[in-house]
Design an enzyme around this catalytic site. Structure first.
Site, PDB file in Angstrom:
ATOM      1  N   SER A 277      -5.035  -7.643   3.207  1.00 51.05           N
ATOM      2  CA  SER A 277      -5.534  -8.113   4.505  1.00 51.05           C
ATOM      3  C   SER A 277      -6.790  -7.350   4.933  1.00 51.05           C
ATOM      4  O   SER A 277      -7.779  -7.961   5.369  1.00 51.05           O
ATOM      5  CB  SER A 277      -4.444  -8.024   5.578  1.00 51.05           C
ATOM      6  OG  SER A 277      -3.891  -6.735   5.637  1.00 51.05           O
ATOM      7  N   HIS A 307       2.553  -9.187   0.106  1.00 48.14           N
ATOM      8  CA  HIS A 307       1.924  -8.323   1.134  1.00 48.14           C
ATOM      9  C   HIS A 307       2.770  -8.423   2.411  1.00 48.14           C
ATOM     10  O   HIS A 307       3.970  -8.140   2.391  1.00 48.14           O
ATOM     11  CB  HIS A 307       0.470  -8.783   1.309  1.00 48.14           C
ATOM     12  CG  HIS A 307      -0.387  -7.900   2.173  1.00 48.14           C
ATOM     13  ND1 HIS A 307      -0.118  -6.585   2.410  1.00 48.14           N
ATOM     14  CD2 HIS A 307      -1.542  -8.162   2.865  1.00 48.14           C
ATOM     15  CE1 HIS A 307      -1.054  -6.059   3.202  1.00 48.14           C
ATOM     16  NE2 HIS A 307      -1.930  -7.015   3.508  1.00 48.14           N
ATOM     17  N   HIS A 353       4.851  -0.501  -4.615  1.00 47.03           N
ATOM     18  CA  HIS A 353       3.575  -0.466  -3.883  1.00 47.03           C
ATOM     19  C   HIS A 353       2.416  -0.395  -4.880  1.00 47.03           C
ATOM     20  O   HIS A 353       2.555   0.155  -5.967  1.00 47.03           O
ATOM     21  CB  HIS A 353       3.505   0.742  -2.942  1.00 47.03           C
ATOM     22  CG  HIS A 353       2.495   0.577  -1.862  1.00 47.03           C
ATOM     23  ND1 HIS A 353       1.177   0.938  -2.021  1.00 47.03           N
ATOM     24  CD2 HIS A 353       2.582   0.027  -0.623  1.00 47.03           C
ATOM     25  CE1 HIS A 353       0.508   0.637  -0.917  1.00 47.03           C
ATOM     26  NE2 HIS A 353       1.337   0.084  -0.047  1.00 47.03           N
ATOM     27  N   ARG A 362       5.933   5.390   6.386  1.00 49.13           N
ATOM     28  CA  ARG A 362       6.216   4.404   7.440  1.00 49.13           C
ATOM     29  C   ARG A 362       7.679   3.979   7.368  1.00 49.13           C
ATOM     30  O   ARG A 362       8.292   3.627   8.378  1.00 49.13           O
ATOM     31  CB  ARG A 362       5.287   3.186   7.293  1.00 49.13           C
ATOM     32  CG  ARG A 362       3.811   3.536   7.452  1.00 49.13           C
ATOM     33  CD  ARG A 362       2.920   2.360   7.106  1.00 49.13           C
ATOM     34  NE  ARG A 362       3.069   1.943   5.720  1.00 49.13           N
ATOM     35  CZ  ARG A 362       2.444   0.901   5.174  1.00 49.13           C
ATOM     36  NH1 ARG A 362       1.609   0.165   5.893  1.00 49.13           N
ATOM     37  NH2 ARG A 362       2.630   0.598   3.898  1.00 49.13           N
ATOM     38  N   ASP A 408       8.033  -2.379   4.689  1.00 51.31           N
ATOM     39  CA  ASP A 408       8.744  -3.627   4.994  1.00 51.31           C
ATOM     40  C   ASP A 408      10.248  -3.551   4.728  1.00 51.31           C
ATOM     41  O   ASP A 408      11.000  -4.406   5.201  1.00 51.31           O
ATOM     42  CB  ASP A 408       8.148  -4.774   4.167  1.00 51.31           C
ATOM     43  CG  ASP A 408       6.687  -4.984   4.511  1.00 51.31           C
ATOM     44  OD1 ASP A 408       6.369  -4.999   5.711  1.00 51.31           O
ATOM     45  OD2 ASP A 408       5.868  -5.113   3.596  1.00 51.31           O
TER      46      ASP A 408
HETATM   47  N1  NMX Z   1      10.873  -5.726  -7.768  1.00 54.14           N
HETATM   48  C1  NMX Z   1      10.750  -6.207  -9.026  1.00 54.14           C
HETATM   49  N2  NMX Z   1       9.696  -5.983  -9.812  1.00 54.14           N
HETATM   50  C2  NMX Z   1       8.730  -5.207  -9.324  1.00 54.14           C
HETATM   51  C3  NMX Z   1       8.789  -4.633  -8.041  1.00 54.14           C
HETATM   52  C4  NMX Z   1       9.913  -4.930  -7.244  1.00 54.14           C
HETATM   53  N3  NMX Z   1      10.042  -4.491  -6.008  1.00 54.14           N
HETATM   54  N4  NMX Z   1       7.667  -3.908  -7.842  1.00 54.14           N
HETATM   55  C5  NMX Z   1       6.929  -4.028  -8.963  1.00 54.14           C
HETATM   56  N5  NMX Z   1       7.550  -4.818  -9.847  1.00 54.14           N
HETATM   57  C6  NMX Z   1       7.082  -5.275 -11.140  1.00 54.14           C
HETATM   58  C7  NMX Z   1       5.797  -6.081 -10.957  1.00 54.14           C
HETATM   59  O1  NMX Z   1       6.094  -7.407 -10.550  1.00 54.14           O
HETATM   60  C8  NMX Z   1       5.166  -5.965 -12.316  1.00 54.14           C
HETATM   61  O2  NMX Z   1       5.842  -6.843 -13.182  1.00 54.14           O
HETATM   62  P1  NMX Z   1       5.043  -7.702 -14.308  1.00 54.14           P
HETATM   63  O3  NMX Z   1       4.313  -6.677 -15.119  1.00 54.14           O
HETATM   64  O4  NMX Z   1       6.097  -8.410 -15.034  1.00 54.14           O
HETATM   65  O5  NMX Z   1       4.095  -8.589 -13.569  1.00 54.14           O
HETATM   66  C9  NMX Z   1       5.518  -4.531 -12.726  1.00 54.14           C
HETATM   67  O6  NMX Z   1       6.680  -4.173 -11.940  1.00 54.14           O
HETATM   68  C10 NMX Z   1       4.424  -3.520 -12.457  1.00 54.14           C
HETATM   69  O7  NMX Z   1       4.043  -3.609 -11.111  1.00 54.14           O
HETATM   70  P2  NMX Z   1       3.486  -2.329 -10.333  1.00 54.14           P
HETATM   71  O8  NMX Z   1       2.240  -1.894 -11.026  1.00 54.14           O
HETATM   72  O9  NMX Z   1       4.562  -1.332 -10.159  1.00 54.14           O
HETATM   73  O10 NMX Z   1       3.171  -2.920  -8.880  1.00 54.14           O
HETATM   74  P3  NMX Z   1       1.905  -3.743  -8.396  1.00 54.14           P
HETATM   75  O11 NMX Z   1       0.882  -2.773  -7.943  1.00 54.14           O
HETATM   76  O12 NMX Z   1       1.484  -4.752  -9.397  1.00 54.14           O
HETATM   77  O13 NMX Z   1       2.519  -4.542  -7.174  1.00 54.14           O
HETATM   78  C11 NMX Z   1       3.789  -4.841  -5.193  1.00 54.14           C
HETATM   79  C12 NMX Z   1       2.829  -3.917  -5.947  1.00 54.14           C
HETATM   80  C13 NMX Z   1       3.946  -4.298  -3.789  1.00 54.14           C
HETATM   81  C14 NMX Z   1       3.162  -6.232  -5.117  1.00 54.14           C
HETATM   82  C15 NMX Z   1       5.146  -4.880  -5.911  1.00 54.14           C
HETATM   83  O14 NMX Z   1       5.706  -3.596  -5.948  1.00 54.14           O
HETATM   84  C16 NMX Z   1       6.116  -5.864  -5.311  1.00 54.14           C
HETATM   85  O15 NMX Z   1       6.054  -7.057  -5.655  1.00 54.14           O
HETATM   86  N6  NMX Z   1       7.032  -5.414  -4.401  1.00 54.14           N
HETATM   87  C17 NMX Z   1       7.920  -6.294  -3.687  1.00 54.14           C
HETATM   88  C18 NMX Z   1       7.171  -7.023  -2.572  1.00 54.14           C
HETATM   89  C19 NMX Z   1       6.852  -6.087  -1.433  1.00 54.14           C
HETATM   90  O16 NMX Z   1       7.684  -5.335  -0.959  1.00 54.14           O
HETATM   91  N7  NMX Z   1       5.603  -6.163  -0.946  1.00 54.14           N
HETATM   92  C20 NMX Z   1       5.207  -5.407   0.255  1.00 54.14           C
HETATM   93  C21 NMX Z   1       4.150  -4.330  -0.016  1.00 54.14           C
HETATM   94  C22 NMX Z   1       3.824  -3.600   1.266  1.00 54.14           C
HETATM   95  N8  NMX Z   1       3.131  -4.453   2.248  1.00 54.14           N
HETATM   96  O17 NMX Z   1       3.492  -4.517   3.345  1.00 54.14           O
HETATM   97  O18 NMX Z   1       2.152  -5.129   1.891  1.00 54.14           O
HETATM   98  C1  MLT Z   2      -0.252  -2.390   3.724  1.00 49.37           C
HETATM   99  O1  MLT Z   2       0.190  -1.855   4.739  1.00 49.37           O
HETATM  100  O2  MLT Z   2      -1.344  -2.990   3.731  1.00 49.37           O
HETATM  101  C2  MLT Z   2       0.598  -2.421   2.506  1.00 49.37           C
HETATM  102  O3  MLT Z   2       1.365  -1.277   2.363  1.00 49.37           O
HETATM  103  C3  MLT Z   2      -0.107  -2.831   1.257  1.00 49.37           C
HETATM  104  C4  MLT Z   2      -1.136  -1.915   0.676  1.00 49.37           C
HETATM  105  O4  MLT Z   2      -1.472  -0.866   1.197  1.00 49.37           O
HETATM  106  O5  MLT Z   2      -1.642  -2.287  -0.413  1.00 49.37           O
END
Ligand code: NMX
Ligand code: MLT
Length: 472
Positions: A277, A307, A353, A362, A408
């Site tokens: 964002s 996100h 993350h 947080r 979250d």
């Molecule tokens: N559950 C399952 N798989 C996960 C998770 C999770 N919570 N977190 C990471 N992975 C997987 C990810 O999908 C990826 O799989 P693949 O290689 O098959 O595509 C692998 O682990 C490596 O990912 P990372 O490098 O650890 O994480 P990345 O930086 O790509 O993504 C998020 C970060 C936040 C997108 C990821 O951790 C996620 O999808 N979390 C769950 C959704 C979430 O809680 N998002 C909120 C973030 C905070 N916010 O407010 O924005």
């Molecule tokens: C945020 O607050 O924007 C989330 O934790 C996602 C991020 O920092 O990438």
């Protein structure tokens, strides 16, 4: 933070001299705080020339210094670890979490003014800190609360634009539509059309950002009432601060809920510049799109499940666990449900993350809030159990870089406890809060004259031939 220290000392001295008129030992002390001390825009006006010189010096003295190597992995992997933008308001450390202008969340909880003695920080104080790098006095925060209130009138056409959507439209769609409708009042767009010089761009940007921040709570609460409460309308209470008034307009007046909202808005404001964002807001703003256009774009990024929508997904997921297993869920049942989620190809929402590599502070401060105010809440206890169960499973998967909970994972159960149980609405709350971080940086973007953002992209063919030539 260091660069503002000189000015901070001056400002501290001023604020010591500038105690509110009080009666002490029968003597009435005179109000010595000047109008400009209380006026955020005047404070910025003082800071901007210094920061412009600083940027100029940085460019001329260190413009050619290398900040790292770009690898193919970085290009293919969502630019992780690639330093690519300037973001002044906050900085994220992977191990420690966010610092707002150098202050961690616990430090902000200690030094920012509060509404309740020993209570949670007022988000207006954080907005002041983000914009100026200085910790405001209570008088400055109160003045800002009043300023936001004075700017909070929403034109009728905004509500009509929202009403044109089916009531079933997602709350984020309705909210962003409201933001787009607010855009017709953009001061920046008008000033730009009238030929305002670049050196003054920050001024209408400031007006737009403050108006936008002020008008989001009425728009957001209208969306809530329209979707979930049959269109009931609750008038603002002009005696309340920003977050408390927002909670009030949503229909929640429990003093603990007001405190939760102050904490909630404060911790969701900003998370450095690379998150989807913030980065989107900055990118769109770099085309000199006005703050409304930039922020609406940012909200569309926030509405994605990886996100900001994750806060909705977490509560829905927690409720689905209970639906399947009953409310007395055992650790083994929880483990099975996490595995079932993963095996169905989904992520466990609220964990992981892009940058953080430890538990999100947080999350920790929301946990503290729950331990203080709602330790017996069954959903809080389930969230606590997930803290034990999920990280080892994600670690066992072998590919997840951060198995720990993010912001979250916790927010929904707190809101749910006080009656705000409509999970589909949660990302709107995140959006209202994020306006403070994105808006603050947009003002500095224009004050510093930052250029159009336009990185280079390449094709797979380009990468293949580049790597082949490099190996030869
Ligand atoms: N559950 C399952 N798989 C996960 C998770 C999770 N919570 N977190 C990471 N992975 C997987 C990810 O999908 C990826 O799989 P693949 O290689 O098959 O595509 C692998 O682990 C490596 O990912 P990372 O490098 O650890 O994480 P990345 O930086 O790509 O993504 C998020 C970060 C936040 C997108 C990821 O951790 C996620 O999808 N979390 C769950 C959704 C979430 O809680 N998002 C909120 C973030 C905070 N916010 O407010 O924005
Ligand atoms: C945020 O607050 O924007 C989330 O934790 C996602 C991020 O920092 O990438």
């Amino acid at each position: 933070m260091a660069f503002f220290r000189g000015l901070t000392a001056v400002s501290r001295l001023r604020s010591r001299m500038a105690q509110e008129a009080t009666t002490l030992g029968g003597v009435r002390w005179l109000q010595m705080q000047s109008a400009s001390d209380l006026d955020l825009k005047s404070q910025l006006q003082e800071l901007i020339p210094e920061q412009q010189d600083r940027l100029k010096k940085l460019k001329s003295e260190h413009g050619k210094v290398q900040l790292g190597n770009i690898t193919v992995d970085m290009v293919l992997g969502g630019m992780r670890g690639m330093i690519g933008m300037l973001w002044e308001t906050s900085l994220l450390d992977p191990e420690e979490g966010i610092r707002f202008r150098g202050l961690s969340i616990p430090e902000c909880q200690k030094v920012l003014p509060t509404a309740v003695k020993g209570g949670e920080p007022l988000p207006e104080g954080l907005l002041w800190l983000l914009l100026t790098g200085k910790v405001p006095t209570k008088e400055q925060v109160d003045a800002l609360s009043k300023e936001l209130l004075a700017r909070s009138t929403v034109p009728a056409h905004v509500y009509k634009a929202i009403d044109a959507l089916p009531v079933t439209a997602h709350p984020m769609t309705q909210f962003t539509t409201g933001v787009m409708a607010l855009q017709v009042e953009s001061e920046f767009q008008k000033a730009y059309d009238n030929g305002l010089p670049k050196s003054k761009f920050w001024e209408p940007t400031y007006e737009d950002c403050l108006n936008l921040i002020a008008r989001l709570p009425p728009v957001a609460s209208y969306v809530y009432q329209r979707i979930f409460k049959g269109g009931k309308s609750i008038e603002a209470d002009n005696s309340l601060d920003y977050a408390a008034n927002f909670s009030h307009m949503l229909g929640f007046d429990d003093p603990k809920m007001l405190e939760l909202m102050r904490l909630y808005v404060t911790i969701h404001t900003d998370h450095e510049g690379g998150n989807v964002s913030a980065h989107t807001g900055h990118l769109v703003g770099s085309a000199l799109s006005d703050p409304y256009l930039s922020f609406a774009a940012a909200l569309n990024g926030l509405a994605g499940p990886l996100h900001g929508l994750a806060n909705q997904e977490v509560l829905l997921w927690i409720k689905s666990v209970i639906e399947e297993t009953g409310s007395d869920v055992t650790t083994d049942q929880l483990k099975d449900y996490v595995w079932k989620t993963l095996k169905s190809g989904k992520v466990v929402p609220g964990f992981g993350h892009g940058v953080l590599r430890k538990t999100d502070p947080r999350y920790s401060c929301q946990r503290e809030f729950a331990l203080k105010h709602l330790p017996e809440d069954p959903l809080f206890q389930l969230v606590s159990k997930l803290y034990e169960v999920v990280p080892p499973i994600l670690t066992e998967l072998g590919k997840v870089k951060n198995p720990w909970p993010n912001v979250d994972a916790h927010s929904g159960v707190l809101l749910n406890h006080f009656g705000l149980s409509e999970a589909r609405y949660y990302t709107v709350l995140f959006g209202v809060s994020r306006s403070m971080g994105i808006g603050s940086q947009l003002i500095w973007d224009r004050a510093l004259g930052l250029p159009l953002e336009r990185p280079k992209s390449v094709t797979m063919e380009w990468l293949e031939s580049y790597c082949k030539n490099k190996a030869a």
